[in-house]
Design a protein around this motif. Structure first.
Motif, PDB file in Angstrom:
ATOM      1  N   HIS A 126       0.726  -1.024   0.114  1.00 51.20           N
ATOM      2  CA  HIS A 126      -0.028   0.071   0.060  1.00 51.20           C
ATOM      3  C   HIS A 126       1.008   1.254  -0.041  1.00 51.20           C
ATOM      4  N   PRO A 127       1.553   1.492  -1.191  1.00 51.24           N
ATOM      5  CA  PRO A 127       2.264   2.757  -1.147  1.00 51.24           C
ATOM      6  C   PRO A 127       1.415   4.019  -1.092  1.00 51.24           C
ATOM      7  N   THR A 128       1.636   5.067  -0.592  1.00 55.67           N
ATOM      8  CA  THR A 128       0.775   6.387  -0.554  1.00 55.67           C
ATOM      9  C   THR A 128       0.950   6.851  -1.838  1.00 55.67           C
ATOM     10  N   ALA A 129      -0.018   7.835  -2.057  1.00 56.64           N
ATOM     11  CA  ALA A 129       0.000   8.690  -3.324  1.00 56.64           C
ATOM     12  C   ALA A 129       1.243   9.623  -3.487  1.00 56.64           C
ATOM     13  N   GLU A 130       1.755  10.023  -2.041  1.00 59.76           N
ATOM     14  CA  GLU A 130       2.961  10.662  -2.113  1.00 59.76           C
ATOM     15  C   GLU A 130       4.285  10.183  -2.583  1.00 59.76           C
ATOM     16  N   GLN A 131       4.071   8.961  -2.138  1.00 56.07           N
ATOM     17  CA  GLN A 131       5.274   7.899  -2.377  1.00 56.07           C
ATOM     18  C   GLN A 131       5.366   7.706  -4.098  1.00 56.07           C
ATOM     19  N   LEU A 132       4.122   7.311  -4.621  1.00 58.74           N
ATOM     20  CA  LEU A 132       4.197   7.151  -5.893  1.00 58.74           C
ATOM     21  C   LEU A 132       4.229   8.290  -6.781  1.00 58.74           C
ATOM     22  N   PHE A 133       3.961   9.549  -6.403  1.00 54.88           N
ATOM     23  CA  PHE A 133       4.220  10.676  -7.048  1.00 54.88           C
ATOM     24  C   PHE A 133       5.564  10.766  -6.972  1.00 54.88           C
ATOM     25  N   ALA A 134       6.027  10.933  -6.000  1.00 55.53           N
ATOM     26  CA  ALA A 134       7.641  11.103  -5.648  1.00 55.53           C
ATOM     27  C   ALA A 134       8.403  10.274  -6.446  1.00 55.53           C
ATOM     28  N   GLY A 135       8.203   8.905  -6.531  1.00 49.25           N
ATOM     29  CA  GLY A 135       8.709   7.975  -7.278  1.00 49.25           C
ATOM     30  C   GLY A 135       8.393   8.123  -8.901  1.00 49.25           C
ATOM     31  N   ALA A 136       7.525   8.489  -9.285  1.00 52.33           N
ATOM     32  CA  ALA A 136       7.138   8.887 -10.858  1.00 52.33           C
ATOM     33  C   ALA A 136       8.103  10.039 -11.147  1.00 52.33           C
ATOM     34  N   ILE A 142      13.762  12.660  -3.411  1.00 47.41           N
ATOM     35  CA  ILE A 142      12.394  13.571  -3.422  1.00 47.41           C
ATOM     36  C   ILE A 142      11.547  13.193  -2.211  1.00 47.41           C
ATOM     37  N   GLU A 143      11.002  14.109  -1.712  1.00 43.78           N
ATOM     38  CA  GLU A 143      10.225  13.990  -0.367  1.00 43.78           C
ATOM     39  C   GLU A 143       8.822  14.885  -0.852  1.00 43.78           C
ATOM     40  N   VAL A 144       7.587  14.207  -0.748  1.00 43.30           N
ATOM     41  CA  VAL A 144       6.624  15.085  -0.949  1.00 43.30           C
ATOM     42  C   VAL A 144       5.679  14.851   0.402  1.00 43.30           C
TER      43      VAL A 144
END
Length: 155
Positions: free
Chosen positions: A53-63, A91-93
């Motif tokens: 369950h990655p967070t949206a912030e993790q996925l956005f930061a990763g992309a 990157i930290e979001v």
């Protein structure tokens, strides 16, 4: 105009490095992304494994990190600069609130050991101008970019 977050609720973090994988075609740069679980220091999640369950912030930061890392390579090539093999992007979001409104903000740390600071800064800026994720959030969220050119252990 961006709004400053008053209360950070959680932070999605990534660490991205350009790497060569065994069996990859010559000249093909691939990206490995490590994610951290908010609130669990030292607990990294790899996109190479099953992601629960990655967070949206993790996925956005990763992309964003993957795209921005590629843009750094293009910017360096345009400027005829060889990026160091140990270059990385963190990157930290943050997801946070100001009053009753929710916002995101980001911090980007670019490490280019051995590259002259002014050159590294110019590459980082050119990468923001080329990266679709950077362009999408430009002027919409608070972003701080920090370029590091020396290894902190050796400094």
């Amino acid at each position: 105009m961006t709004t400053k977050i008053q209360t950070v609720l959680l932070t999605g973090k990534t660490h991205t490095t350009a790497s060569r994988r065994e069996g990859a075609p010559a000249g093909e740069e691939l990206v490995d992304i490590q994610l951290s679980t908010p609130g669990n220091a030292g607990n990294e999640i790899s996109l190479k494994a099953i992601q629960l369950h990655p967070t949206a912030e993790q996925l956005f930061a990763g992309a964003w990190s993957a795209c921005y890392t590629g843009a750094l390579g293009l910017a360096a090539k345009t400027k005829k600069v060889a990026l160091p093999s140990d270059m990385s992007v963190d990157i930290e979001v943050d997801l946070g609130k100001t009053g009753n409104a929710y916002f995101i903000q980001a911090r980007i740390e670019v490490r280019m050991p051995g590259v002259a600071h002014d050159v590294a800064e110019a590459i980082a800026q050119a990468a923001h101008e080329a990266c679709p994720y950077s362009k999408a959030v430009h002027g919409n969220i608070d972003i701080a970019t920090n370029v590091i050119v020396t290894d902190p252990v050796a400094a």
